[in-house]
Design an enzyme around this catalytic site. Structure first.
Site, PDB file in Angstrom:
ATOM      1  N   SER A   1     -33.967  -0.900 -26.122  1.00 56.63           N
ATOM      2  CA  SER A   1     -34.002  -0.843 -27.592  1.00 56.63           C
ATOM      3  C   SER A   1     -34.385  -2.204 -28.142  1.00 56.63           C
ATOM      4  CB  SER A   1     -32.610  -0.503 -28.147  1.00 56.63           C
ATOM      5  OG  SER A   1     -32.178   0.757 -27.721  1.00 56.63           O
TER       6      SER A   1
ATOM      7  N   GLU B   1     -39.819  -2.836 -25.542  1.00 53.23           N
ATOM      8  CA  GLU B   1     -40.971  -1.951 -25.376  1.00 53.23           C
ATOM      9  C   GLU B   1     -42.001  -2.242 -26.468  1.00 53.23           C
ATOM     10  OE1 GLU B   1     -41.776   0.059 -22.832  1.00 53.23           O
ATOM     11  OE2 GLU B   1     -43.596  -0.085 -24.022  1.00 53.23           O
TER      12      GLU B   1
ATOM     13  N   LYS C   1     -39.735  -9.639 -29.292  1.00 56.49           N
ATOM     14  CA  LYS C   1     -39.991  -8.264 -29.736  1.00 56.49           C
ATOM     15  C   LYS C   1     -39.996  -8.176 -31.264  1.00 56.49           C
ATOM     16  CE  LYS C   1     -40.512  -4.036 -30.239  1.00 56.49           C
ATOM     17  NZ  LYS C   1     -41.770  -3.353 -30.031  1.00 56.49           N
TER      18      LYS C   1
ATOM     19  N   CYS D   1     -40.223   1.257 -37.020  1.00 51.76           N
ATOM     20  CA  CYS D   1     -39.851  -0.096 -36.586  1.00 51.76           C
ATOM     21  C   CYS D   1     -40.302  -1.267 -37.445  1.00 51.76           C
ATOM     22  CB  CYS D   1     -40.314  -0.295 -35.155  1.00 51.76           C
ATOM     23  SG  CYS D   1     -39.405   0.778 -34.033  1.00 51.76           S
TER      24      CYS D   1
HETATM   25  P1  NAD Z   1     -35.131   7.818 -31.210  1.00 44.54           P
HETATM   26  O1  NAD Z   1     -34.251   8.001 -32.381  1.00 44.54           O
HETATM   27  O2  NAD Z   1     -36.377   8.623 -31.065  1.00 44.54           O
HETATM   28  O3  NAD Z   1     -34.280   8.051 -29.858  1.00 44.54           O
HETATM   29  C1  NAD Z   1     -33.016   7.530 -29.637  1.00 44.54           C
HETATM   30  C2  NAD Z   1     -32.176   8.581 -28.916  1.00 44.54           C
HETATM   31  O4  NAD Z   1     -30.945   7.992 -28.505  1.00 44.54           O
HETATM   32  C3  NAD Z   1     -31.805   9.781 -29.780  1.00 44.54           C
HETATM   33  O5  NAD Z   1     -32.297  10.974 -29.175  1.00 44.54           O
HETATM   34  C4  NAD Z   1     -30.266   9.750 -29.825  1.00 44.54           C
HETATM   35  O6  NAD Z   1     -29.678  11.046 -29.796  1.00 44.54           O
HETATM   36  C5  NAD Z   1     -29.941   8.995 -28.547  1.00 44.54           C
HETATM   37  N1  NAD Z   1     -28.620   8.371 -28.544  1.00 44.54           N
HETATM   38  C6  NAD Z   1     -28.061   7.569 -29.488  1.00 44.54           C
HETATM   39  N2  NAD Z   1     -26.839   7.160 -29.092  1.00 44.54           N
HETATM   40  C7  NAD Z   1     -26.617   7.698 -27.877  1.00 44.54           C
HETATM   41  C8  NAD Z   1     -25.543   7.626 -26.943  1.00 44.54           C
HETATM   42  N3  NAD Z   1     -24.455   6.886 -27.198  1.00 44.54           N
HETATM   43  N4  NAD Z   1     -25.640   8.320 -25.790  1.00 44.54           N
HETATM   44  C9  NAD Z   1     -26.742   9.061 -25.523  1.00 44.54           C
HETATM   45  N5  NAD Z   1     -27.799   9.158 -26.360  1.00 44.54           N
HETATM   46  C10 NAD Z   1     -27.731   8.485 -27.521  1.00 44.54           C
HETATM   47  O7  NAD Z   1     -35.478   6.265 -31.165  1.00 44.54           O
HETATM   48  P2  NAD Z   1     -36.791   5.577 -30.533  1.00 44.54           P
HETATM   49  O8  NAD Z   1     -37.927   5.670 -31.485  1.00 44.54           O
HETATM   50  O9  NAD Z   1     -36.949   6.061 -29.146  1.00 44.54           O
HETATM   51  O10 NAD Z   1     -36.334   4.053 -30.531  1.00 44.54           O
HETATM   52  C11 NAD Z   1     -35.366   3.577 -29.615  1.00 44.54           C
HETATM   53  C12 NAD Z   1     -35.382   2.061 -29.649  1.00 44.54           C
HETATM   54  O11 NAD Z   1     -36.650   1.591 -29.194  1.00 44.54           O
HETATM   55  C13 NAD Z   1     -35.171   1.439 -31.026  1.00 44.54           C
HETATM   56  O12 NAD Z   1     -34.423   0.264 -30.879  1.00 44.54           O
HETATM   57  C14 NAD Z   1     -36.574   1.096 -31.474  1.00 44.54           C
HETATM   58  O13 NAD Z   1     -36.596   0.010 -32.352  1.00 44.54           O
HETATM   59  C15 NAD Z   1     -37.247   0.737 -30.183  1.00 44.54           C
HETATM   60  N6  NAD Z   1     -38.702   0.939 -30.135  1.00 44.54           N
HETATM   61  C16 NAD Z   1     -39.255   2.066 -30.660  1.00 44.54           C
HETATM   62  C17 NAD Z   1     -40.634   2.273 -30.554  1.00 44.54           C
HETATM   63  C18 NAD Z   1     -41.290   3.504 -31.108  1.00 44.54           C
HETATM   64  O14 NAD Z   1     -42.504   3.568 -31.092  1.00 44.54           O
HETATM   65  N7  NAD Z   1     -40.563   4.489 -31.604  1.00 44.54           N
HETATM   66  C19 NAD Z   1     -41.441   1.335 -29.891  1.00 44.54           C
HETATM   67  C20 NAD Z   1     -40.831   0.195 -29.344  1.00 44.54           C
HETATM   68  C21 NAD Z   1     -39.453   0.012 -29.482  1.00 44.54           C
HETATM   69  C1  UGA Z   2     -45.661  -0.610 -33.644  1.00 43.50           C
HETATM   70  C2  UGA Z   2     -46.275  -1.687 -32.744  1.00 43.50           C
HETATM   71  O1  UGA Z   2     -47.693  -1.590 -32.805  1.00 43.50           O
HETATM   72  C3  UGA Z   2     -45.803  -1.522 -31.310  1.00 43.50           C
HETATM   73  O2  UGA Z   2     -46.298  -2.582 -30.506  1.00 43.50           O
HETATM   74  C4  UGA Z   2     -44.278  -1.522 -31.282  1.00 43.50           C
HETATM   75  O3  UGA Z   2     -43.808  -1.303 -29.968  1.00 43.50           O
HETATM   76  C5  UGA Z   2     -43.752  -0.443 -32.196  1.00 43.50           C
HETATM   77  O4  UGA Z   2     -44.260  -0.647 -33.538  1.00 43.50           O
HETATM   78  C6  UGA Z   2     -42.269  -0.427 -32.316  1.00 43.50           C
HETATM   79  O5  UGA Z   2     -41.605  -1.404 -32.033  1.00 43.50           O
HETATM   80  O6  UGA Z   2     -41.805   0.632 -32.748  1.00 43.50           O
HETATM   81  P1  UGA Z   2     -46.179   1.946 -34.153  1.00 43.50           P
HETATM   82  O7  UGA Z   2     -45.296   1.720 -35.324  1.00 43.50           O
HETATM   83  O8  UGA Z   2     -45.900   3.102 -33.278  1.00 43.50           O
HETATM   84  O9  UGA Z   2     -46.151   0.646 -33.199  1.00 43.50           O
HETATM   85  O10 UGA Z   2     -47.686   2.084 -34.634  1.00 43.50           O
HETATM   86  P2  UGA Z   2     -48.773   1.013 -35.169  1.00 43.50           P
HETATM   87  O11 UGA Z   2     -50.063   1.364 -34.587  1.00 43.50           O
HETATM   88  O12 UGA Z   2     -48.323  -0.379 -35.016  1.00 43.50           O
HETATM   89  O13 UGA Z   2     -48.838   1.366 -36.715  1.00 43.50           O
HETATM   90  C7  UGA Z   2     -47.766   1.076 -37.596  1.00 43.50           C
HETATM   91  C8  UGA Z   2     -48.176   1.374 -39.022  1.00 43.50           C
HETATM   92  O14 UGA Z   2     -49.148   0.424 -39.472  1.00 43.50           O
HETATM   93  C9  UGA Z   2     -48.840   2.747 -39.191  1.00 43.50           C
HETATM   94  O15 UGA Z   2     -48.413   3.336 -40.399  1.00 43.50           O
HETATM   95  C10 UGA Z   2     -50.314   2.429 -39.231  1.00 43.50           C
HETATM   96  O16 UGA Z   2     -51.058   3.393 -39.913  1.00 43.50           O
HETATM   97  C11 UGA Z   2     -50.290   1.094 -39.969  1.00 43.50           C
HETATM   98  N1  UGA Z   2     -51.478   0.266 -39.701  1.00 43.50           N
HETATM   99  C12 UGA Z   2     -51.718  -0.193 -38.447  1.00 43.50           C
HETATM  100  C13 UGA Z   2     -52.331  -0.054 -40.740  1.00 43.50           C
HETATM  101  O17 UGA Z   2     -52.109   0.350 -41.888  1.00 43.50           O
HETATM  102  N2  UGA Z   2     -53.435  -0.828 -40.479  1.00 43.50           N
HETATM  103  C14 UGA Z   2     -53.708  -1.307 -39.239  1.00 43.50           C
HETATM  104  O18 UGA Z   2     -54.724  -2.022 -39.087  1.00 43.50           O
HETATM  105  C15 UGA Z   2     -52.828  -0.976 -38.190  1.00 43.50           C
END
Ligand code: NAD
Ligand code: UGA
Length: 464
Positions: free
Chosen positions: A132, A162, A222, A278
């Protein structure tokens, strides 16, 4: 140390795809992804791969290859923790909605619950990996909980944030720019733990792309990476407004500055505002950390990225209202797209939600078509804002499963997501069936302005 068994707590947008790829590339490691949300686990186990809980191009193939072989999805959290040598924490870390730091700090309650559960269950040494996104120094708190509530076993904490982006997650995981691993290299156990995780990634990632640092650098990198990416979007969006009043063209400006190799061309696509789970959450967290440490100038600097994004969304809604003669009550506005970007069904913090909310305040009827988002999700997104009653949200926002039906009889079209299919619609047919003048507000600059104007549309893009 060779890892043979992994558990990942959290089967969401990160836990599911990352573990699927780790399992695919390491067929000798048993990977079990657990979640408290039983429905999510049922969906991950669905035989019909089109029903996986998240939509991500290419994910179905990887799941098909590994699931049942060495990739498992389960609700048996304790059992998976007990059996694993390495445990990834991949739960959600949303912005706090209560108490100190409300609206700014990351809510770490789910992470803490995981740490307490690991401590309770573990009777053998474990490596605990922060997947996370967490505030810098969280590993210290996790270590503290594990050491003080555990059964006397050794816990090594690693940070392995990630960087995948939704919509391109499978490619990002298969060929990552870098993998970041933070750990304590001052002790032999710490070095062993770092090495164990390096080996897992080294199954498919070149060693020179696997970066090891201390834990705090990893945690902070991150948050900082997301802040820098979001800052670029706010920077280009801020200039789009300047372009609109001066006659400069933001696409030309973006191209011109992006060709400077010091600036680079990525993340300069102007938009109705960034969304996603995020960017906002992580920048607010960064601002909160800086403020808590008394670094007010640092906090204000980053906060501006969020303020600019809010402004860009509001500006888009205001432009629609003003262009439609400042009265949209009872008028139909068709939305193309609801997801926060193309190729995902994720809607968290999508600009579409906020633009719809502003237009609904003016009593417009919004008809939305999105190829991957359900009507239930759209209503949930609006209800979460608490602006009006659920029945009013249902009255003003109608989801359509066919794009042409959404646009039939509409006074205006607004493009909120850059789905590729929008470009190849039969725009002559759409024009014929709309109210005149037929307006298009392209919040992503994805449609061909010239073609649309030749048909008769009044086209309003962003920044030109
Ligand atoms: P998400 O909400 O899609 O998934 C999280 C899951 O964890 C949920 O399904 C929830 O039910 C489960 N959960 C929570 N507490 C729990 C527990 N105690 N035991 C078991 N399961 C439990 O979230 P996500 O988008 O996967 O993001 C997870 C983390 O990764 C966040 O910190 C986020 O900032 C980070 N992150 C997200 C992205 C992305 O693109 N979504 C990219 C990079 C990093
Ligand atoms: C972003 C980062 O790109 C990832 O590296 C990171 O892991 C992730 O957040 C996270 O921590 O959750 P994500 O949010 O999935 O990924 O998608 P992006 O491609 O970054 O786009 C984010 C938002 O910015 C979108 O709404 C997209 O449409 C917008 N965006 C992106 C713009 O408006 N202009 C751009 O040039 C690029």
């Amino acid at each position: 140390m060779k890892i043979k068994s992994i558990c990942c707590i959290g089967a969401g947008y990160v836990g599911g795809p990352t573990m699927a790829v780790i399992a695919q590339k390491n067929p000798n490691i048993k990977v079990t992804v657990v979640d408290l949300n039983a429905q999510r686990i049922v969906d991950w186990n669905n035989k019909d791969l089109s029903k996986l809980p998240i939509y991500e191009p290419g994910l179905d193939d990887v799941v098909a290859e590994a699931r049942g072989r060495n990739l498992f999805f389960s609700t048996k959290v304790d059992e998976a923790i007990d059996q694993a040598q390495m445990i990834f924490i991949s739960v959600n870390t949303p912005t706090k909605t209560y108490g100190a730091g409300k609206g700014m700090a990351a809510d770490l309650k789910y992470v803490e619950l995981c740490a307490r559960q690991i401590a309770k269950v573990a009777t053998r040494d474990k490596i605990v990996v922060e997947k996370s996104t967490l505030p810098v120094k969280t590993a210290e708190a996790i270590q503290n909980i594990l050491d003080n509530t555990g059964n006397g076993v050794d816990f090594q904490i690693l940070s392995n944030p990630e960087f995948l982006a939704e919509g391109t997650a499978m490619r990002d995981l298969a060929v990552p720019d870098r993998v970041l691993i933070g750990g304590d290299s001052t002790t032999s156990k710490g070095q062993e733990a770092i090495q164990a995780l390096v080996e897992i990634y080294a199954s498919w990632v070149p060693k020179e792309n696997i970066l090891t640092t201390n834990v705090w650098s990893s945690e902070l990198s991150k948050l900082t990476a997301n802040a820098f990416l979001a800052q670029r979007v706010s920077s280009i969006n801020s200039l789009s407004e300047l372009c609109e009043v001066t006659g400069a063209n933001i696409q030309e400006v973006a191209k011109a500055i992006g060709m400077d190799s010091r600036i680079g061309s990525k993340f300069l696509q102007v938009s109705v505002g960034f969304g996603g789970s995020c960017f906002q959450k992580d920048i607010l967290n960064l601002v909160y950390i800086a403020k808590s440490l008394g670094l007010n100038e640092v906090a204000d600097y980053w906060h501006q990225v969020i303020l600019m994004n809010n402004h860009q969304r509001e500006r888009f809604a205001k432009k629609i209202i003003k262009t439609l003669y400042s009265t949209i009550s009872g008028k139909t506005i068709a939305f193309l797209g609801w997801a926060f970007k193309k190729d995902t069904n994720d809607t968290r913090e999508s600009a579409a939600i906020y633009v719809a909310d502003s237009l609904m305040d003016e009593q417009a009827i919004i008809k939305v078509y999105d190829p991957k988002v359900t009507s239930t999700q759209m209503q949930l997104d609006l209800n979460y804002l608490n602006t009006r009653s659920e029945s009013e949200n249902i009255k003003y926002l109608k989801t359509q499963i066919d794009p042409y039906t959404a646009m039939d009889g509409a006074h205006a079209i607004a493009v909120l997501t850059e789905w590729d299919e929008f470009k190849s619609y039969d725009w002559k047919r759409i024009y014929k069936n709309m109210q005149k003048p037929a307006f298009i507000f392209d919040g992503r600059n994805v449609l061909d302005r010239q073609i649309l104007e030749n048909i008769g549309f009044i086209y309003k893009g962003i920044g030109y």
